[in-house]
Design a protein around this motif. Structure first.
Motif, PDB file in Angstrom:
ATOM      1  N   PRO A  32       0.812  -1.214   0.000  1.00 37.11           N
ATOM      2  CA  PRO A  32       0.000   0.000   0.000  1.00 37.11           C
ATOM      3  C   PRO A  32       0.846   1.266   0.000  1.00 37.11           C
ATOM      4  CG  PRO A  32       0.090  -0.904   2.206  1.00 37.11           C
ATOM      5  CD  PRO A  32       0.807  -1.873   1.317  1.00 37.11           C
ATOM      6  N   ALA A  33       0.225   2.389  -0.326  1.00 35.47           N
ATOM      7  CA  ALA A  33       0.943   3.669  -0.391  1.00 35.47           C
ATOM      8  C   ALA A  33       1.442   4.106   0.980  1.00 35.47           C
ATOM      9  CB  ALA A  33       0.037   4.739  -0.988  1.00 35.47           C
ATOM     10  N   ASP A  34       0.800   3.631   2.069  1.00 35.19           N
ATOM     11  CA  ASP A  34       1.234   4.033   3.409  1.00 35.19           C
ATOM     12  C   ASP A  34       2.120   2.970   4.067  1.00 35.19           C
ATOM     13  OD1 ASP A  34      -0.696   2.089   3.780  1.00 35.19           O
ATOM     14  OD2 ASP A  34      -1.666   3.097   5.464  1.00 35.19           O
ATOM     15  N   PHE A  35       2.778   2.142   3.270  1.00 36.89           N
ATOM     16  CA  PHE A  35       3.667   1.110   3.803  1.00 36.89           C
ATOM     17  C   PHE A  35       4.739   1.781   4.660  1.00 36.89           C
ATOM     18  CE2 PHE A  35       7.332  -1.807   3.483  1.00 36.89           C
ATOM     19  CZ  PHE A  35       6.725  -3.007   3.846  1.00 36.89           C
ATOM     20  N   PRO A  36       4.858   1.420   5.949  1.00 42.13           N
ATOM     21  CA  PRO A  36       5.743   2.176   6.843  1.00 42.13           C
ATOM     22  C   PRO A  36       7.203   1.718   6.856  1.00 42.13           C
ATOM     23  CG  PRO A  36       4.475   0.592   8.101  1.00 42.13           C
ATOM     24  CD  PRO A  36       4.013   0.454   6.682  1.00 42.13           C
ATOM     25  N   GLY A  37       7.510   0.636   6.169  1.00 39.12           N
ATOM     26  CA  GLY A  37       8.877   0.124   6.195  1.00 39.12           C
ATOM     27  C   GLY A  37       9.706   0.602   5.012  1.00 39.12           C
ATOM     28  N   THR A  38      11.004   0.333   5.083  1.00 42.61           N
ATOM     29  CA  THR A  38      11.937   0.613   3.994  1.00 42.61           C
ATOM     30  C   THR A  38      12.302  -0.696   3.321  1.00 42.61           C
ATOM     31  OG1 THR A  38      12.861   2.493   5.184  1.00 42.61           O
ATOM     32  CG2 THR A  38      14.185   1.580   3.401  1.00 42.61           C
ATOM     33  N   ILE A  39      12.407  -0.677   1.995  1.00 43.66           N
ATOM     34  CA  ILE A  39      12.705  -1.891   1.247  1.00 43.66           C
ATOM     35  C   ILE A  39      14.016  -1.715   0.485  1.00 43.66           C
ATOM     36  CG2 ILE A  39      11.903  -3.493  -0.536  1.00 43.66           C
ATOM     37  CD1 ILE A  39       9.058  -2.643   0.125  1.00 43.66           C
ATOM     38  N   LEU A  40      14.933  -2.659   0.664  1.00 42.08           N
ATOM     39  CA  LEU A  40      16.165  -2.711  -0.111  1.00 42.08           C
ATOM     40  C   LEU A  40      16.088  -3.908  -1.049  1.00 42.08           C
ATOM     41  CD1 LEU A  40      18.931  -2.074   2.609  1.00 42.08           C
ATOM     42  CD2 LEU A  40      17.485  -0.416   1.408  1.00 42.08           C
ATOM     43  N   VAL A  41      16.281  -3.681  -2.329  1.00 35.90           N
ATOM     44  CA  VAL A  41      16.191  -4.741  -3.335  1.00 35.90           C
ATOM     45  C   VAL A  41      17.555  -4.964  -3.961  1.00 35.90           C
ATOM     46  CG1 VAL A  41      15.236  -5.403  -5.576  1.00 35.90           C
ATOM     47  CG2 VAL A  41      13.758  -4.339  -3.857  1.00 35.90           C
ATOM     48  N   THR A  42      18.007  -6.204  -3.945  1.00 30.59           N
ATOM     49  CA  THR A  42      19.235  -6.578  -4.633  1.00 30.59           C
ATOM     50  C   THR A  42      18.903  -7.663  -5.646  1.00 30.59           C
ATOM     51  OG1 THR A  42      20.699  -6.039  -2.781  1.00 30.59           O
ATOM     52  CG2 THR A  42      21.525  -7.597  -4.409  1.00 30.59           C
ATOM     53  N   MET A  43      19.212  -7.364  -6.907  1.00 32.43           N
ATOM     54  CA  MET A  43      19.022  -8.335  -7.987  1.00 32.43           C
ATOM     55  C   MET A  43      20.324  -8.432  -8.763  1.00 32.43           C
ATOM     56  SD  MET A  43      16.040  -8.507 -10.857  1.00 32.43           S
ATOM     57  CE  MET A  43      16.062  -9.785 -12.127  1.00 32.43           C
ATOM     58  N   HIS A  44      20.685  -9.629  -9.145  1.00 34.70           N
ATOM     59  CA  HIS A  44      21.942  -9.814  -9.877  1.00 34.70           C
ATOM     60  C   HIS A  44      21.928  -9.037 -11.183  1.00 34.70           C
ATOM     61  CE1 HIS A  44      22.485 -13.912  -7.673  1.00 34.70           C
ATOM     62  NE2 HIS A  44      22.885 -12.887  -6.938  1.00 34.70           N
ATOM     63  N   LEU A  45      22.948  -8.197 -11.350  1.00 28.56           N
ATOM     64  CA  LEU A  45      23.085  -7.375 -12.556  1.00 28.56           C
ATOM     65  C   LEU A  45      24.528  -7.440 -13.015  1.00 28.56           C
ATOM     66  CD1 LEU A  45      21.168  -4.248 -11.203  1.00 28.56           C
ATOM     67  CD2 LEU A  45      20.279  -5.856 -12.897  1.00 28.56           C
ATOM     68  N   GLY A  46      24.744  -7.507 -14.311  1.00 29.35           N
ATOM     69  CA  GLY A  46      26.094  -7.558 -14.844  1.00 29.35           C
ATOM     70  C   GLY A  46      26.764  -6.200 -14.776  1.00 29.35           C
ATOM     71  N   PRO A  47      28.093  -6.162 -14.576  1.00 29.29           N
ATOM     72  CA  PRO A  47      28.816  -4.883 -14.566  1.00 29.29           C
ATOM     73  C   PRO A  47      28.726  -4.211 -15.933  1.00 29.29           C
ATOM     74  CG  PRO A  47      30.354  -6.730 -14.645  1.00 29.29           C
ATOM     75  CD  PRO A  47      28.991  -7.321 -14.409  1.00 29.29           C
ATOM     76  N   GLY A  48      28.615  -2.897 -15.915  1.00 26.19           N
ATOM     77  CA  GLY A  48      28.548  -2.154 -17.167  1.00 26.19           C
ATOM     78  C   GLY A  48      27.173  -2.126 -17.800  1.00 26.19           C
ATOM     79  N   THR A  49      26.196  -2.780 -17.160  1.00 22.63           N
ATOM     80  CA  THR A  49      24.846  -2.771 -17.708  1.00 22.63           C
ATOM     81  C   THR A  49      24.077  -1.555 -17.191  1.00 22.63           C
ATOM     82  OG1 THR A  49      23.972  -4.104 -15.878  1.00 22.63           O
ATOM     83  CG2 THR A  49      24.782  -5.279 -17.822  1.00 22.63           C
TER      84      THR A  49
END
Length: 344
Positions: A32-49
C-alpha cells in the motif's frame, strides 16, 4: 530493570535473480501507499549494464522506487534498488555502496545486503528470497533469522527459477512460503505488528568477517593469516587464487576476498570445464581442416609426396573423429546443464 518497549520490523531486504523481475513486480504491486517500512532490493546485474529495475518497480505499485545512492539515508515507504556493480549495504540507517569482492560471481550480491541488514538492524529486519538460480541469499537469510528476523521465501513451485528459494529453505525454517503475489500483503502485516524484544544471538565471527570484506575494495590479504584455514584444494574461478573454507556450511574465500558457496563454485567450474572443451573442439576442427588442405595440396604433385599426403589425410581423419566424439560429449553435457538450470 528498565522495560524495553516493543519495536516494529521496519527494514525489508529482498533478493532476486533469474525470473526475479516478475516476482518483484508482483510483490511491490501489493504494497500500500502508506507502507511504513523501507525496502532494499538486490538483484543480480552484470557490470557495465544499465538497469531499468527501479523504473519498472516504480511503475508497478504506489511506492516510489529509486536506484540506491551512496550515503543516502533510508526512507520509509521507499524501495531502494542496488545499482549494477555495487554491493548494497546499510550502516546506521544510511545506504553504503561498495565495490567489494564479488560473491558467487556477482556484485551486487544478495548475501552481502542480507548480512549487512542482519548486523545493522538485527531483529528489525525481514528477509525475502525470490526467484533465482543457485543459492545466493540462502546464507544471508540464515544470518537474518539467527539475529531474530523472520524469513519470507517465494514458493519454489511459483518461482520461474526455483534454485534460490529451494536453497534458502534448505538452510532456514521460513515462517512464510508463499506465491509472489501474496508476499506483499504479508510484508505489510509484518511491518505493522509490534514485536516484543527478545534475546538476540551475538553475530558469529564469520558473519562479521564477510561483512567487513564486502565493505572493502578488492585487495590482497582480505583474509588475514589468522582468518585462513588450511587450503581447500580448490581455486577461485575469478582470480585463480587458492580458496580457503571459512565456515562449516561450505563457503569459501580467496585471499583477494572473492566468495563462493559450494553450489556456485561447482557451477563455475562446470562452466570452465565446458569452455576448455570448446577450445579443444575448435582446435581439433581447425587441425582437421588444415590437414585436409595440406593433403589436397601435396596429393597431386608427385608420387614422392603420396606418403606425405596420406599422413595428412590420416591426421585429418583422426582429428575429425576426435572432434565428433568431443562434440557429442559436449552436446550431452550442455543438455544436462540446461535441465539442471531449468525452472523447478
Amino acid at each position: 530493570m528498565d522495560v524495553v518497549p516493543p519495536f516494529r520490523r521496519d527494514l525489508v531486504v529482498v533478493g532476486a535473480s533469474a525470473g526475479g523481475v516478475e516476482a518483484l513486480r508482483a510483490v511491490v504491486s501489493r504494497l500500500p501507499a502508506d507502507f511504513p517500512g523501507t525496502i532494499l532490493v538486490t538483484m543480480h546485474l552484470g557490470p557495465g549494464t544499465h538497469s531499468a529495475l527501479a523504473r519498472i518497480l516504480d511503475r508497478a505499485g504506489p511506492l516510489p522506487a529509486v536506484t540506491a545512492e551512496h550515503g543516502t539515508a533510508i526512507k520509509p515507504g521507499t524501495v531502494h534498488v542496488a545499482p549494477p556493480d555495487r554491493h548494497l549495504l546499510i550502516e546506521d540507517n544510511v545506504l553504503v555502496l561498495t565495490r567489494g569482492p564479488t560473491e558467487n560471481g556477482h556484485r551486487p550480491a544478495i548475501n552481502a545486503t542480507f548480512r549487512s541488514a542482519a548486523l545493522s538492524a538485527g531483529p528489525r529486519t525481514i528477509g525475502v528470497v525470490l526467484s533465482g538460480a543457485l543459492d545466493d541469499g540462502a546464507a544471508g537469510l540464515k544470518a537474518i533469522v539467527d539475529r531474530g528476523g523472520p524469513a519470507v521465501v517465494q514458493d519454489p513451485a511459483d518461482a520461474l527459477y526455483s534454485g534460490m528459494p529451494e536453497n534458502a529453505l534448505s538452510l532456514v525454517d521460513a515462517e512464510y512460503v508463499l506465491p509472489a503475489a501474496e508476499i506483499g500483503a504479508v510484508l505489510d502485516q509484518l511491518v505493522r505488528l509490534p514485536v516484543e524484544p527478545g534475546a538476540v544471538t551475538p553475530p558469529a565471527q564469520a558473519l562479521l568477517l564477510e561483512d567487513r570484506i564486502a565493505r572493502e575494495e578488492v585487495r590482497a590479504g582480505a583474509l588475514s593469516p589468522s582468518e585462513q584455514s588450511p587450503g581447500s584444494g580448490y581455486t577461485c574461478p575469478d582470480c585463480q587464487g587458492s580458496l580457503t573454507e571459512i565456515d562449516a556450511a561450505g563457503r569459501y574465500r580467496c585471499r583477494i576476498g572473492h566468495a563462493w558457496s559450494a553450489p556456485a563454485l561447482l557451477a563455475a567450474h562446470d562452466g570452465e570445464f565446458q569452455s576448455a572443451l570448446l577450445k579443444a573442439l575448435r582446435a581439433l576442427d581447425e587441425k582437421a581442416a588444415l590437414a585436409r588442405k595440406l593433403a589436397a595440396q601435396t596429393g597431386g604433385k608427385s608420387k614422392n609426396l603420396r606418403g606425405l599426403a596420406e599422413r595428412y589425410t590420416s591426421s585429418a581423419r583422426d582429428a575429425a573423429d576426435a572432434a565428433e566424439t568431443l562434440r557429442r560429449f559436449l552436446l550431452d553435457a550442455i543438455g544436462q546443464t540446461a535441465e539442471e538450470a531449468a525452472p523447478g
